[in-house]
Design an enzyme around this catalytic site. Structure first.
Site, mmCIF file in Angstrom:
data_model
loop_
_atom_site.group_PDB
_atom_site.id
_atom_site.type_symbol
_atom_site.label_atom_id
_atom_site.label_comp_id
_atom_site.label_asym_id
_atom_site.label_seq_id
_atom_site.Cartn_x
_atom_site.Cartn_y
_atom_site.Cartn_z
ATOM 1 N N ASP A 1 1.909 -11.079 7.288
ATOM 2 C CA ASP A 1 2.348 -10.294 6.120
ATOM 3 C C ASP A 1 3.710 -9.660 6.373
ATOM 4 O OD1 ASP A 1 0.431 -8.930 7.945
ATOM 5 O OD2 ASP A 1 1.128 -7.140 6.916
ATOM 6 N N GLY B 1 0.813 -1.210 0.000
ATOM 7 C CA GLY B 1 0.000 0.000 0.000
ATOM 8 C C GLY B 1 0.845 1.258 0.000
ATOM 9 N N ASP C 1 10.213 -5.436 7.517
ATOM 10 C CA ASP C 1 9.224 -4.485 8.029
ATOM 11 C C ASP C 1 9.504 -4.014 9.458
ATOM 12 O OD1 ASP C 1 7.897 -4.071 5.759
ATOM 13 O OD2 ASP C 1 5.971 -4.882 6.388
ATOM 14 N N ARG D 1 6.038 -13.021 1.270
ATOM 15 C CA ARG D 1 5.697 -13.186 2.680
ATOM 16 C C ARG D 1 4.819 -14.405 2.886
ATOM 17 N NH1 ARG D 1 5.417 -7.352 3.775
ATOM 18 N NH2 ARG D 1 6.434 -6.427 1.955
HETATM 19 P P1 AMP Z 1 2.522 -2.851 8.180
HETATM 20 O O1 AMP Z 1 1.798 -3.275 9.416
HETATM 21 O O2 AMP Z 1 3.304 -1.593 8.330
HETATM 22 O O3 AMP Z 1 3.333 -3.963 7.634
HETATM 23 O O4 AMP Z 1 1.406 -2.492 7.083
HETATM 24 C C1 AMP Z 1 0.259 -3.271 6.890
HETATM 25 C C2 AMP Z 1 -0.461 -2.886 5.615
HETATM 26 O O5 AMP Z 1 -0.840 -1.527 5.613
HETATM 27 C C3 AMP Z 1 0.349 -3.093 4.356
HETATM 28 O O6 AMP Z 1 -0.512 -3.564 3.356
HETATM 29 C C4 AMP Z 1 0.832 -1.711 4.040
HETATM 30 O O7 AMP Z 1 1.126 -1.542 2.683
HETATM 31 C C5 AMP Z 1 -0.359 -0.871 4.455
HETATM 32 N N1 AMP Z 1 0.032 0.512 4.783
HETATM 33 C C6 AMP Z 1 0.739 0.905 5.847
HETATM 34 N N2 AMP Z 1 0.914 2.242 5.823
HETATM 35 C C7 AMP Z 1 0.293 2.715 4.717
HETATM 36 C C8 AMP Z 1 0.103 3.996 4.138
HETATM 37 N N3 AMP Z 1 0.596 5.105 4.699
HETATM 38 N N4 AMP Z 1 -0.591 4.064 2.981
HETATM 39 C C9 AMP Z 1 -1.092 2.972 2.409
HETATM 40 N N5 AMP Z 1 -0.966 1.737 2.902
HETATM 41 C C10 AMP Z 1 -0.271 1.599 4.054
HETATM 42 MG MG MG Z 2 4.144 -4.912 6.318
#
Ligand code: AMP
Ligand code: MG
Length: 469
Positions: free
Chosen positions: A245, A89, A255, A180
């Site tokens: 993930d 994202g 991550d 992942r």
């Molecule tokens: P994370 O827990 O940081 O690994 O993120 C979990 C999900 O949220 C993943 O699919 C990321 O791509 C999405 N994500 C986190 N931050 C953002 C953001 N600022 N904009 C869009 N998607 C995000």
């Molecule tokens: Mg992530």
């Protein structure tokens, strides 16, 4: 001066594996950090990377010939709850390169703008998490822990709205791959066995060429994760968001969101602001890894032959090999931290020491590093108990060389990272650069870096960390 030669393999997988997406671009990019040793290790030209073409790539403004930017599809269990569609994202893979030693790596821009998987998010990152991940991952690499790497950090010149308005950043992340557990879950959930088979073949070729079957792939991933988590534990590392993930099939740490290294030791330590129940506390990490691997195993069952009962039994056995591999690895690493070879006696000494540390909130890194020069004693509240332990430990004849090789003199301490981020946001990169130099030489004691191994004072302590999303 030459641009990277991309050699993309993920884009040869079926179209439903990813979404072709262009980076948003940066209004006024500034290269804050370029990891020259990593560039050289990858066979990339550091002079090109720091020039106009390189900065254009690293900021998402113009990708060189052969790049193919994609957002990868994946699902995941977040804090135990299944989310059928996550995906990149706020990141884009811009292509793969093959290093001079033949190893294949993904180059990914993190914070490069929205993608079809952004959901409510803006696809952006602010400088804080970019610089934090840079320092954490490069320290891990210097410690020999499998990890994604940081090739560059760019300030985009744009602003990001969080609780306040903050400067935007992009991290160029390098990974053996970004596949992942959640990538497998994405297709398993959809009953897409054809995609699962293609993904499994891709992963075997890329990461585990000796695996002859999905079961053998599972066994190898279990072993890689067991070794990885033991290494985290030995550094007092708390990943913070061990969702499926965020668990890489390659066995690399991936991550670094709210990730943190403990100062004062306590097994229940949690930093992440969103981990309210301590699901991902330091001591929980091996159990969580097993839980995640069980999710991975269930994705592979449809590929493990007609006899489902037998497949489940074999997959279960593979997942249950984790504790055995983990224990051996953990005991070896912690025995080495006190200068001993693994043995029941060494293990007993380690347990007693950890109990004393927990009781007195001793600093994890300083307690171990200080065993070599007698300074460990200062970390303990109950000096008499420490002295009794030390006498028993000395009687076991610890090896100084073993200890020196197992215990870093410094770790990325939260308060130092925050300090470096604040300075960088104010335009001063010196603290970040100093930390980068010191953390990539984690065993070197130098007088000018002494302050970086100091534990935080009461008012410097960082108690909470954030994903930065
Ligand atoms: P994370 O827990 O940081 O690994 O993120 C979990 C999900 O949220 C993943 O699919 C990321 O791509 C999405 N994500 C986190 N931050 C953002 C953001 N600022 N904009 C869009 N998607 C995000
Ligand atoms: Mg992530």
């Amino acid at each position: 001066m030459s641009a990277p030669q991309f050699d993309n393999s993920y884009t040869a997988l079926p179209a439903r594996f990813f979404a072709r997406t262009a980076p948003a671009g940066s209004p006024d990019p500034q290269l804050l950090a370029l990891n020259r040793p990593l560039a050289e290790r990858l066979g990339l030209d550091p002079d090109w990377l720091s020039g106009a073409g390189g900065v254009a790539m690293l900021s998402g403004n113009a990708l060189p010939e052969g790049a193919a930017s994609i957002a990868q599809a994946y699902a995941g269990h977040q804090f135990g709850n299944l989310v059928p569609q996550l995906g990149d994202g706020r990141a884009l893979m811009i292509g793969e390169i093959v290093a001079p030693d033949g190893k294949r790596f993904d180059l990914q821009l993190k914070g490069s703008g929205p993608t079809p998987f952004s959901r409510q998010g803006d696809g952006l990152a602010w400088l804080g998490p970019v610089l934090r991940e840079y320092l954490d991952s490069e320290f891990m690499a210097a410690m020999g822990v499998p990890t994604t790497r940081a090739l560059a950090a760019v300030a985009t010149g744009g602003l990001v709205q969080r609780e306040t308005v903050l400067p935007g950043g992009i991290l160029t992340r390098v990974a053996a791959s970004h596949i992942r557990v959640g990538t497998f879950e994405y297709f398993a959930l959809r009953g897409d066995n054809e995609a699962l088979r293609a993904l499994t073949d891709h992963v075997i070729t890329r990461h585990y060429p000796d695996a002859q079957s999905p079961l053998q792939l599972l066994e190898k991933v279990v072993a890689a994760q067991a070794r990885l988590i033991a290494q985290w534990m030995a550094l007092g590392f708390i990943h913070g968001v061990m969702n499926t993930d965020n668990m890489a099939i390659s066995g690399e740490t991936i991550d670094y969101g709210p990730a943190a290294f403990m100062d004062a030791y306590h097994p229940d330590m949690v930093f992440s602001s969103i981990d309210r129940r301590g699901r991902y506390a330091w001591s929980q990490q091996p159990q969580v890894a097993v839980w995640n691997l069980a999710q991975f195993a269930s994705c592979l069952i449809p590929l493990m032959g007609q006899d489902e009962e037998k497949a489940v039994e074999e997959a279960t056995r593979a997942v249950h090999s984790f504790p055995h591999i983990y224990q051996a690895e953990w005991q070896g690493r912690f025995a080495a931290k006190i200068g001993l070879s693994p043995s029941p006696q060494a293990f007993d000494l380690v347990s007693r020491l950890l109990d004393l540390m927990a009781a007195g909130q001793a600093d994890f890194t300083r307690s171990f590093a200080g065993l070599a020069d007698g300074r460990a004693r200062d970390e303990f509240l109950d000096r008499a108990a420490f002295d009794a332990w030390e006498a028993d430990w000395q009687a076991a004849d610890p090896d100084a060389g073993l200890m020196a090789a197992a215990n870093p003199v410094r770790i990325p301490r939260n308060h130092r990272i925050e300090e470096a981020i604040q300075a960088a946001v104010a335009g001063d990169l010196a603290p970040f650069q100093r930390l980068e130099a010191a953390l990539t030489h984690p065993f070197e004691a130098r007088p000018e870096w002494d302050d970086l191994s100091r534990a935080p004072l009461a008012d410097e302590r960082v108690l909470r960390t954030f994903c930065g999303t």
